[in-house]
Design a protein around this motif. Sequence first.
Motif, PDB file in Angstrom:
ATOM      1  N   ALA A  45       0.836  -1.206   0.000  1.00  0.00           N
ATOM      2  CA  ALA A  45       0.000   0.000   0.000  1.00  0.00           C
ATOM      3  C   ALA A  45       0.868   1.252   0.000  1.00  0.00           C
ATOM      4  O   ALA A  45       0.563   2.247  -0.685  1.00  0.00           O
ATOM      5  CB  ALA A  45      -0.930  -0.010   1.219  1.00  0.00           C
ATOM      6  N   TYR A  46       1.974   1.217   0.766  1.00  0.00           N
ATOM      7  CA  TYR A  46       2.909   2.351   0.787  1.00  0.00           C
ATOM      8  C   TYR A  46       3.513   2.568  -0.599  1.00  0.00           C
ATOM      9  O   TYR A  46       3.644   3.709  -1.061  1.00  0.00           O
ATOM     10  CB  TYR A  46       4.018   2.087   1.804  1.00  0.00           C
ATOM     11  N   VAL A  47       3.882   1.471  -1.280  1.00  0.00           N
ATOM     12  CA  VAL A  47       4.468   1.579  -2.620  1.00  0.00           C
ATOM     13  C   VAL A  47       3.469   2.194  -3.591  1.00  0.00           C
ATOM     14  O   VAL A  47       3.824   3.063  -4.402  1.00  0.00           O
ATOM     15  CB  VAL A  47       4.927   0.183  -3.123  1.00  0.00           C
ATOM     16  N   ILE A  48       2.214   1.747  -3.516  1.00  0.00           N
ATOM     17  CA  ILE A  48       1.171   2.306  -4.391  1.00  0.00           C
ATOM     18  C   ILE A  48       1.032   3.806  -4.156  1.00  0.00           C
ATOM     19  O   ILE A  48       0.921   4.604  -5.103  1.00  0.00           O
ATOM     20  CB  ILE A  48      -0.167   1.576  -4.144  1.00  0.00           C
ATOM     21  N   GLY A  52       2.367   6.917  -6.640  1.00  0.00           N
ATOM     22  CA  GLY A  52       1.228   7.666  -7.164  1.00  0.00           C
ATOM     23  C   GLY A  52       0.284   6.842  -7.995  1.00  0.00           C
ATOM     24  O   GLY A  52      -0.429   7.366  -8.864  1.00  0.00           O
ATOM     25  N   LEU A  53       0.220   5.529  -7.725  1.00  0.00           N
ATOM     26  CA  LEU A  53      -0.627   4.653  -8.527  1.00  0.00           C
ATOM     27  C   LEU A  53      -2.102   4.813  -8.199  1.00  0.00           C
ATOM     28  O   LEU A  53      -2.956   4.235  -8.887  1.00  0.00           O
ATOM     29  CB  LEU A  53      -0.211   3.190  -8.326  1.00  0.00           C
ATOM     30  N   ASN A  54      -2.404   5.582  -7.168  1.00  0.00           N
ATOM     31  CA  ASN A  54      -3.809   5.857  -6.848  1.00  0.00           C
ATOM     32  C   ASN A  54      -4.368   6.997  -7.699  1.00  0.00           C
ATOM     33  O   ASN A  54      -5.531   7.363  -7.564  1.00  0.00           O
ATOM     34  CB  ASN A  54      -3.966   6.192  -5.365  1.00  0.00           C
ATOM     35  N   SER A  55      -3.519   7.520  -8.575  1.00  0.00           N
ATOM     36  CA  SER A  55      -3.970   8.572  -9.490  1.00  0.00           C
ATOM     37  C   SER A  55      -3.739   8.141 -10.928  1.00  0.00           C
ATOM     38  O   SER A  55      -2.875   7.302 -11.217  1.00  0.00           O
ATOM     39  CB  SER A  55      -3.214   9.885  -9.222  1.00  0.00           C
ATOM     40  N   LYS A  56      -4.476   8.710 -11.845  1.00  0.00           N
ATOM     41  CA  LYS A  56      -4.355   8.377 -13.267  1.00  0.00           C
ATOM     42  C   LYS A  56      -2.976   8.755 -13.787  1.00  0.00           C
ATOM     43  O   LYS A  56      -2.358   8.004 -14.562  1.00  0.00           O
ATOM     44  CB  LYS A  56      -5.441   9.095 -14.057  1.00  0.00           C
ATOM     45  N   GLU A  57      -2.476   9.918 -13.364  1.00  0.00           N
ATOM     46  CA  GLU A  57      -1.165  10.372 -13.828  1.00  0.00           C
ATOM     47  C   GLU A  57      -0.058   9.419 -13.385  1.00  0.00           C
ATOM     48  O   GLU A  57       0.866   9.125 -14.145  1.00  0.00           O
ATOM     49  CB  GLU A  57      -0.873  11.782 -13.293  1.00  0.00           C
ATOM     50  N   GLY A  58      -0.140   8.922 -12.149  1.00  0.00           N
ATOM     51  CA  GLY A  58       0.869   7.997 -11.640  1.00  0.00           C
ATOM     52  C   GLY A  58       0.860   6.684 -12.395  1.00  0.00           C
ATOM     53  O   GLY A  58       1.928   6.135 -12.721  1.00  0.00           O
ATOM     54  N   ALA A 303      11.649  -0.479  -0.460  1.00  0.00           N
ATOM     55  CA  ALA A 303      13.038   0.014  -0.350  1.00  0.00           C
ATOM     56  C   ALA A 303      13.416   0.823  -1.587  1.00  0.00           C
ATOM     57  O   ALA A 303      14.011   1.904  -1.483  1.00  0.00           O
ATOM     58  CB  ALA A 303      13.993  -1.167  -0.167  1.00  0.00           C
ATOM     59  N   PHE A 304      13.051   0.322  -2.758  1.00  0.00           N
ATOM     60  CA  PHE A 304      13.332   1.072  -3.995  1.00  0.00           C
ATOM     61  C   PHE A 304      12.541   2.373  -4.025  1.00  0.00           C
ATOM     62  O   PHE A 304      13.083   3.437  -4.372  1.00  0.00           O
ATOM     63  CB  PHE A 304      12.988   0.216  -5.218  1.00  0.00           C
ATOM     64  N   ALA A 305      11.253   2.295  -3.670  1.00  0.00           N
ATOM     65  CA  ALA A 305      10.395   3.483  -3.715  1.00  0.00           C
ATOM     66  C   ALA A 305      10.849   4.546  -2.715  1.00  0.00           C
ATOM     67  O   ALA A 305      10.682   5.748  -2.959  1.00  0.00           O
ATOM     68  CB  ALA A 305       8.947   3.097  -3.446  1.00  0.00           C
ATOM     69  N   LEU A 306      11.431   4.118  -1.608  1.00  0.00           N
ATOM     70  CA  LEU A 306      11.886   5.056  -0.583  1.00  0.00           C
ATOM     71  C   LEU A 306      13.214   5.696  -0.949  1.00  0.00           C
ATOM     72  O   LEU A 306      13.404   6.917  -0.765  1.00  0.00           O
ATOM     73  CB  LEU A 306      12.018   4.321   0.759  1.00  0.00           C
ATOM     74  N   LEU A 307      14.155   4.910  -1.482  1.00  0.00           N
ATOM     75  CA  LEU A 307      15.534   5.376  -1.628  1.00  0.00           C
ATOM     76  C   LEU A 307      15.866   5.953  -3.001  1.00  0.00           C
ATOM     77  O   LEU A 307      16.714   6.848  -3.103  1.00  0.00           O
ATOM     78  CB  LEU A 307      16.494   4.230  -1.298  1.00  0.00           C
ATOM     79  N   PHE A 308      15.233   5.484  -4.055  1.00  0.00           N
ATOM     80  CA  PHE A 308      15.529   6.050  -5.378  1.00  0.00           C
ATOM     81  C   PHE A 308      15.236   7.555  -5.440  1.00  0.00           C
ATOM     82  O   PHE A 308      16.034   8.320  -5.990  1.00  0.00           O
ATOM     83  CB  PHE A 308      14.738   5.294  -6.456  1.00  0.00           C
ATOM     84  N   PRO A 314      12.635   9.379 -10.333  1.00  0.00           N
ATOM     85  CA  PRO A 314      11.174   9.342 -10.105  1.00  0.00           C
ATOM     86  C   PRO A 314      10.716   8.016  -9.518  1.00  0.00           C
ATOM     87  O   PRO A 314      11.366   6.974  -9.703  1.00  0.00           O
ATOM     88  CB  PRO A 314      10.601   9.561 -11.514  1.00  0.00           C
ATOM     89  N   ALA A 315       9.574   8.066  -8.862  1.00  0.00           N
ATOM     90  CA  ALA A 315       9.025   6.865  -8.236  1.00  0.00           C
ATOM     91  C   ALA A 315       8.675   5.812  -9.278  1.00  0.00           C
ATOM     92  O   ALA A 315       8.772   4.609  -9.014  1.00  0.00           O
ATOM     93  CB  ALA A 315       7.794   7.231  -7.411  1.00  0.00           C
ATOM     94  N   ALA A 316       8.278   6.248 -10.478  1.00  0.00           N
ATOM     95  CA  ALA A 316       7.946   5.290 -11.532  1.00  0.00           C
ATOM     96  C   ALA A 316       9.167   4.459 -11.913  1.00  0.00           C
ATOM     97  O   ALA A 316       9.059   3.257 -12.175  1.00  0.00           O
ATOM     98  CB  ALA A 316       7.403   6.032 -12.756  1.00  0.00           C
ATOM     99  N   LEU A 317      10.341   5.095 -11.951  1.00  0.00           N
ATOM    100  CA  LEU A 317      11.577   4.369 -12.246  1.00  0.00           C
ATOM    101  C   LEU A 317      11.900   3.402 -11.119  1.00  0.00           C
ATOM    102  O   LEU A 317      12.316   2.258 -11.358  1.00  0.00           O
ATOM    103  CB  LEU A 317      12.734   5.345 -12.455  1.00  0.00           C
ATOM    104  N   ALA A 318      11.737   3.847  -9.881  1.00  0.00           N
ATOM    105  CA  ALA A 318      12.009   2.987  -8.728  1.00  0.00           C
ATOM    106  C   ALA A 318      11.152   1.733  -8.769  1.00  0.00           C
ATOM    107  O   ALA A 318      11.650   0.613  -8.600  1.00  0.00           O
ATOM    108  CB  ALA A 318      11.768   3.757  -7.428  1.00  0.00           C
ATOM    109  N   LEU A 319       9.861   1.905  -9.019  1.00  0.00           N
ATOM    110  CA  LEU A 319       8.951   0.758  -9.031  1.00  0.00           C
ATOM    111  C   LEU A 319       9.214  -0.139 -10.247  1.00  0.00           C
ATOM    112  O   LEU A 319       9.162  -1.368 -10.141  1.00  0.00           O
ATOM    113  CB  LEU A 319       7.504   1.244  -9.026  1.00  0.00           C
TER     114      LEU A 319
END
Length: 357
Positions: A45-48, A52-58, A303-308, A314-319
């Motif tokens: 849930a934290y990663v989502i 920003g996966l809870n939004s269309k742009e994310g 870990a990727f979403a937090l540290l990248f 960007p978070a998209a690259l991390a995920l």
Amino acid sequence: QGVLPGLGAATDEDMPQAPPPSPPASKKKSLFFLLKIGVSLCLLAYVIWKAGLNSKEGREALWLTLGDVNLLYFFLSLATGVFMTTISSWKWQVLLRSRDIHVPLGRLVQFYFIGRFFNLFLPTSMGGDVVRVWELGRHSGKKYDALASVFVERLSGMVTLAVISIVAVLLELHRYDLPILNLSLLFLASVILVIFWMILDRRLLQFFFSLVGQRFTLAKRLFKKIERIQDAIREYKDDPITLLQVFLISCLFYFMAVVNVWISAMAFFQEVTFSSMLLAVPAIMLVMNLPISIGGIGLMEAAFALLFPLFGYPAALALSTALLMRFKTILYGITGGILHLGRLRVQPVQKKTEKTP
């Protein structure tokens, strides 16, 4: 080496066989398992949220990143993972040779992949280690030495990761002032210290033996087997050359771990710098060692979403990078399953051939 009072010498045939858990212990284990499932769900849930996966742009940003994958870097990433497994198998082989156990490197790589297959279904990565011990014990006939080699191989990796992580965190204190990193370092250091204490100091084992070992026959047999395992592990401390080789190979492994993440990230974004990954990856691997989720699910992605983003990515690259790493884990596990099925088919044929005059 010393033997506990009342205990005789143990043989390989006396390898420990765990008794069935009592109902209260089984209930606690189930509750702990459910707790880890809950943690994994919270991390996901934290990663989502972080991506920003809870939004269309994310969601669009993630799909664009995944869709723009560079196939050259993608396949280089796959090959790097296989090379890392070969390095780990090489380190394992060095430990085994010091105990006069000679196993071809290809066979050890096979055992590693088979262990990864079982990691896909077992709740912790230790399940794969148990499978490796079992496979090597059957192959060599030296079950205690097999267990000791896997244990020391794992411990050497933990020590090396702790050293590298401390250096990375000290170099980037302004970025890494995070409670999760402090907790991870404290946990890893504590585990290493406790393990070394249990290996090098007989008094803890003797203390527990004095409490229960003299009263129960089953406990007496168990302590005898634990002592035999402890002796097999302690033999490595008298071989500093081998331990130095193992440490250097572990350093090579973690360097390749940085290369692995760097190439995986480059599959989606070719402007990722190697210097940033040198500092980010040790911290990521440190967090991934926390035993708080099922099979690391959610923990690696978090870990990727937090540290990248701390390095401007960007978070998209991390995920995307984390998902590629997860895909590789599954792919290597499936490869191990195929190898395992091949061994199951070959072994009955070998036994039938041996019986034929």
